[in-house]
Write a protein that holds these residues in place. Structure first.
Motif, PDB file in Angstrom:
ATOM      1  N   SER A  41     -26.008  21.465  21.512  1.00 36.99           N
ATOM      2  CA  SER A  41     -24.814  22.257  21.206  1.00 36.99           C
ATOM      3  C   SER A  41     -24.546  23.309  22.284  1.00 36.99           C
ATOM      4  N   VAL A  42     -25.595  24.049  22.675  1.00 38.88           N
ATOM      5  CA  VAL A  42     -25.418  25.104  23.678  1.00 38.88           C
ATOM      6  C   VAL A  42     -25.063  24.506  25.038  1.00 38.88           C
ATOM      7  N   LEU A  43     -25.747  23.442  25.430  1.00 38.38           N
ATOM      8  CA  LEU A  43     -25.471  22.806  26.718  1.00 38.38           C
ATOM      9  C   LEU A  43     -24.079  22.208  26.754  1.00 38.38           C
ATOM     10  N   LEU A  44     -23.621  21.666  25.622  1.00 36.33           N
ATOM     11  CA  LEU A  44     -22.263  21.115  25.566  1.00 36.33           C
ATOM     12  C   LEU A  44     -21.230  22.228  25.717  1.00 36.33           C
ATOM     13  N   GLN A  45     -21.428  23.344  25.009  1.00 35.43           N
ATOM     14  CA  GLN A  45     -20.504  24.476  25.130  1.00 35.43           C
ATOM     15  C   GLN A  45     -20.486  25.006  26.559  1.00 35.43           C
ATOM     16  N   ARG A  46     -21.668  25.179  27.133  1.00 33.14           N
ATOM     17  CA  ARG A  46     -21.750  25.696  28.500  1.00 33.14           C
ATOM     18  C   ARG A  46     -21.088  24.744  29.484  1.00 33.14           C
ATOM     19  N   GLY A  47     -21.345  23.433  29.317  1.00 31.85           N
ATOM     20  CA  GLY A  47     -20.764  22.455  30.217  1.00 31.85           C
ATOM     21  C   GLY A  47     -19.252  22.419  30.145  1.00 31.85           C
ATOM     22  N   LEU A  48     -18.700  22.495  28.941  1.00 29.21           N
ATOM     23  CA  LEU A  48     -17.241  22.471  28.796  1.00 29.21           C
ATOM     24  C   LEU A  48     -16.607  23.712  29.412  1.00 29.21           C
ATOM     25  N   LYS A  49     -17.253  24.867  29.222  1.00 36.41           N
ATOM     26  CA  LYS A  49     -16.722  26.099  29.814  1.00 36.41           C
ATOM     27  C   LYS A  49     -16.750  26.048  31.336  1.00 36.41           C
ATOM     28  N   GLU A  50     -17.853  25.512  31.884  1.00 40.95           N
ATOM     29  CA  GLU A  50     -18.012  25.490  33.337  1.00 40.95           C
ATOM     30  C   GLU A  50     -17.112  24.462  33.994  1.00 40.95           C
ATOM     31  N   ARG A  51     -16.980  23.271  33.401  1.00 46.65           N
ATOM     32  CA  ARG A  51     -16.315  22.176  34.097  1.00 46.65           C
ATOM     33  C   ARG A  51     -14.868  21.963  33.710  1.00 46.65           C
ATOM     34  N   LYS A  52     -14.354  22.769  32.768  1.00 45.94           N
ATOM     35  CA  LYS A  52     -12.967  22.556  32.370  1.00 45.94           C
ATOM     36  C   LYS A  52     -12.004  22.818  33.533  1.00 45.94           C
ATOM     37  N   HIS A  53     -12.388  23.727  34.434  1.00 45.70           N
ATOM     38  CA  HIS A  53     -11.535  24.035  35.588  1.00 45.70           C
ATOM     39  C   HIS A  53     -11.511  22.858  36.554  1.00 45.70           C
ATOM     40  N   GLU A  54     -12.646  22.181  36.673  1.00 45.76           N
ATOM     41  CA  GLU A  54     -12.735  21.056  37.594  1.00 45.76           C
ATOM     42  C   GLU A  54     -12.197  19.771  36.977  1.00 45.76           C
ATOM     43  N   SER A  55     -12.537  19.538  35.710  1.00 43.73           N
ATOM     44  CA  SER A  55     -12.167  18.283  35.066  1.00 43.73           C
ATOM     45  C   SER A  55     -10.660  18.136  34.916  1.00 43.73           C
ATOM     46  N   PHE A  56      -9.997  19.218  34.543  1.00 44.22           N
ATOM     47  CA  PHE A  56      -8.557  19.153  34.344  1.00 44.22           C
ATOM     48  C   PHE A  56      -7.830  19.955  35.423  1.00 44.22           C
ATOM     49  N   SER A  57      -8.302  19.812  36.634  1.00 46.78           N
ATOM     50  CA  SER A  57      -7.658  20.500  37.750  1.00 46.78           C
ATOM     51  C   SER A  57      -6.292  19.881  38.023  1.00 46.78           C
ATOM     52  N   GLY A  58      -5.402  20.686  38.569  1.00 49.55           N
ATOM     53  CA  GLY A  58      -4.046  20.211  38.854  1.00 49.55           C
ATOM     54  C   GLY A  58      -4.026  19.049  39.817  1.00 49.55           C
ATOM     55  N   ILE A  59      -4.977  19.029  40.767  1.00 48.43           N
ATOM     56  CA  ILE A  59      -5.005  17.960  41.769  1.00 48.43           C
ATOM     57  C   ILE A  59      -5.312  16.621  41.114  1.00 48.43           C
TER      58      ILE A  59
END
Length: 621
Positions: free
Chosen positions: A360-378
């Motif tokens: 649960s903690v790793l999933l929350q941390r991962g989503l917070k960290e990678r949301k900028h990269e995963s759904f980047s405008g490019i």
């Protein structure tokens, strides 16, 4: 005058903050002993032009019988020039060094163990932190993973807040960490966050590799003062440090001076200058003790001639063996009879938290960290542009069977490359973080792997869904809901399989350049063998299609749109069976179940390969 006194009081207060109550006393006391520590590595001998057959392997000794002891309440500083073995020794003492390590290292008379790991903090020289997380998020996630379940979630968050206060990070607690291409907190603040992650567990034994590297003197003073206060609470603190200022130097209880893996001095920091004076090496002018010690470790005393440097080093090594070595070993032998391990009365679980909590903690941390990269405008723009362009090129192509088959193959080709190269970068980029956190026993590899896999699904599934929605209707495929859903599900399954292959390649190779090259070769091979480009493949190489993701995906996409009994216009007032169309016949519209089972086996198999490959990363012993 009153304002000046108030400013001075504020300055001193900020320099030496009061230690929070939870950090005033160590959980238990640990005496660290290391005797005759030797470390050897094998290196390849030979230059750039040497052949494999002519090159030889030679053994290089990094540590040459280093001995010492650090008691609770003491802070040991290891000094020496670059290449002297400081970091290697620190890594060995922290239980993180494998290979040809000789000698004896004990903690309260016992070897390194899981209970000891739970009481040990290790701060690396490079600050390995997630750039998009804030300071408070970084420490809270670490607290939730590393602190035991005997504490509630609220108490763990209070621990993180206390560390922030202790390290003077309150001003930047809501600022992101940042990185080389992302503006964030300063270098000194980043270093304090790294130290704070280890302070969270209130370690009895704390190792730090160059904690003041790259920091200004004021920030360095604050950090060392904090470490000194932690040592005063009964902790054992060991650090490597490069040229500390004189006021930092005199805060060290003990000093170990290394030169090319040899000990030149071990003892009280304040007594080092007196020792070297007694053996004939005294500074000609008043100078910073650490500068003088580093000069001696480099063999610099009277002049800069190379032969004199070698002689100085040899003389210092001989003096250490004659004056200090035997006395130190006698002291260690006397202490051996008095030490008792403090872990016997208390049993520790292998992990601080449950598998579900870690996930649960790793999933929350991962989503917070990678949301900028995963759904980047490019990335979103890239998919949208390709989707719209494809829809325009295949606009209402339902009257042309070959064109629709071409678009379905493009589906399998584009979504064979795109997720693969996104996934290849996953584990090579996180290798340092995974090594650091696994070495500290923060979480299970399985919880990390599952959290990472599940966390990547939104990115991996949303974009291909948008792609299909746009292109499907523009190209004029069958307009029934069943055909659309079947096409979408086939593509999503293919994407997850291809992502798994990328994870496996990245985990196996762990080198971005090599991994991308291997990935390109595999995908192109699978595309060529999928049955679209070459319809008459020689028998001796035809087997490739049975391991090709593209082949099964292409086959299922064809089956999602066409049945063998469907007809198409093949001439003036003439219709033919779709199943007899050459490009379809070679692939076939049967054995749907076999293709689905094959993709599911690949889905599981590639991830298992990635997981097994990641098991290499972590604690060396």
């Amino acid at each position: 005058m009153g304002d000046m006194e108030a400013q001075n009081a504020t300055f001193h207060q900020s320099q030496e903050p009061e230690v929070p109550a939870i950090f005033k006393k160590a959980n238990r006391i640990i005496t660290l002993k290391f005797e005759d520590v030797v470390y050897k590595i094998k290196t390849q001998k030979g230059g750039f032009l040497s052949t494999r057959r002519s090159s030889k392997t030679e053994e290089r000794v990094i540590l040459k019988g280093v001995t010492g002891v650090v008691s609770p309440g003491e802070m040991l500083a290891m000094l020496g020039p670059s290449g002297s073995g400081k970091t290697t020794l620190l890594t060995a003492l922290g239980g993180r060094l494998g290979g040809h390590l000789g000698g004896t290292i004990t903690y309260n008379g016992q070897p390194f163990s899981n209970p000891m790991k739970r009481n040990t903090g290790f701060v690396t020289q490079d600050d390995v932190l997630y750039p998009h997380l804030t300071v408070i998020e970084t420490l809270v996630f670490t607290a939730l993973l590393r602190l035991p379940n005997s504490l509630t979630r609220e108490e763990k968050i209070m621990h993180a807040e206390a560390v922030i206060t202790q390290l003077g990070l309150s001003r930047c607690k809501n600022s992101i960490i940042g990185g080389p291409l992302l503006r964030g907190v300063s270098g000194g603040e980043r270093k304090r966050v790294s130290i704070g992650q280890e302070m969270l567990i209130n370690p009895s034994l704390l190792f730090l590799d160059e904690p003041t590297s790259g920091l200004d003197s004021t920030t360095a003073q604050r950090i060392v003062s904090t470490l000194w206060e932690l040592a005063e609470g009964g902790r054992t603190v060991v650090m490597t440090i490069h040229q500390p200022s004189s006021r930092l130097y005199y805060m060290f209880h003990k000093v170990l001076l290394l030169s090319e893996g040899n000990s030149l001095y071990f003892g009280k920091g304040a007594g080092a200058m007196d020792y070297f004076s007694t053996i004939g090496y005294a500074p000609s002018v008043a100078m910073n003790p650490s500068d003088f010690l580093l000069d001696l470790a480099n063999g610099v005393y009277s002049d800069d001639r190379e032969e004199d440097r070698v002689a100085v080093k040899q003389a210092l090594i001989s003096a250490y063996k004659s004056n200090l070595s035997d006395k130190l070993k006698e002291e260690l032998n006397e202490m051996s009879n008095q030490l008792s391990d403090g872990t016997g009365h208390k049993q520790f679980d292998r992990w601080c938290t449950t598998w579900g909590q870690q996930f649960s903690v790793l999933l929350q941390r991962g989503l917070k960290e990678r949301k900028h990269e995963s759904f980047s405008g490019i990335k979103i723009s890239q998919v949208l542009v390709v989707a719209i362009l494809s829809g325009l090129l295949w606009w209402q192509s339902n009257a042309h069977l070959q064109d629709q088959i071409g678009l379905l193959f493009f589906y399998s080709g584009f979504w064979g490359f795109f997720p693969l190269f996104q996934a290849i970068f996953t584990f090579p980029q996180e290798r340092m973080m995974l090594t650091k956190e696994r070495s500290s026993g923060m979480y299970r590899l399985s919880s990390y792997f599952m959290a990472r896999t599940v966390g990547d699904l939104p990115m991996e599934l949303v974009l291909p869904t948008i792609f299909v929605i746009i292109t499907y209707w523009m190209a004029g495929f069958k307009s029934t809901a069943g055909n659309f859903i079947e096409t979408l599900l086939v593509l999503l399954l293919s994407v997850m399989v291809t992502q798994g292959m990328g994870l496996a390649i990245g985990a196996l190779v762990m080198n971005l350049k090599s991994a991308t090259t291997l990935g390109s070769v595999l995908v192109l091979t699978f595309l060529l063998a999928s049955g679209y480009y070459v319809q008459h493949v020689p028998a001796f190489i035809a087997w490739i299609k049975y391991i090709s993701v593209s082949h099964y995906t292409y086959k299922l996409l064809l089956e999602s749109q066409f049945k063998s009994s469907d007809t198409y216009r093949c001439g003036t007032n003439t219709t033919c069976l779709v199943g007899e169309f050459p490009a379809v016949k070679i692939v076939g519209l049967d054995q749907t179940a076999v293709s689905i089972v094959a993709l599911f086996l690949m889905l599981i198999g590639y991830r298992l390969i990635a997981y097994v490959a990641l098991m290499r990363i972590g604690v060396p012993r």
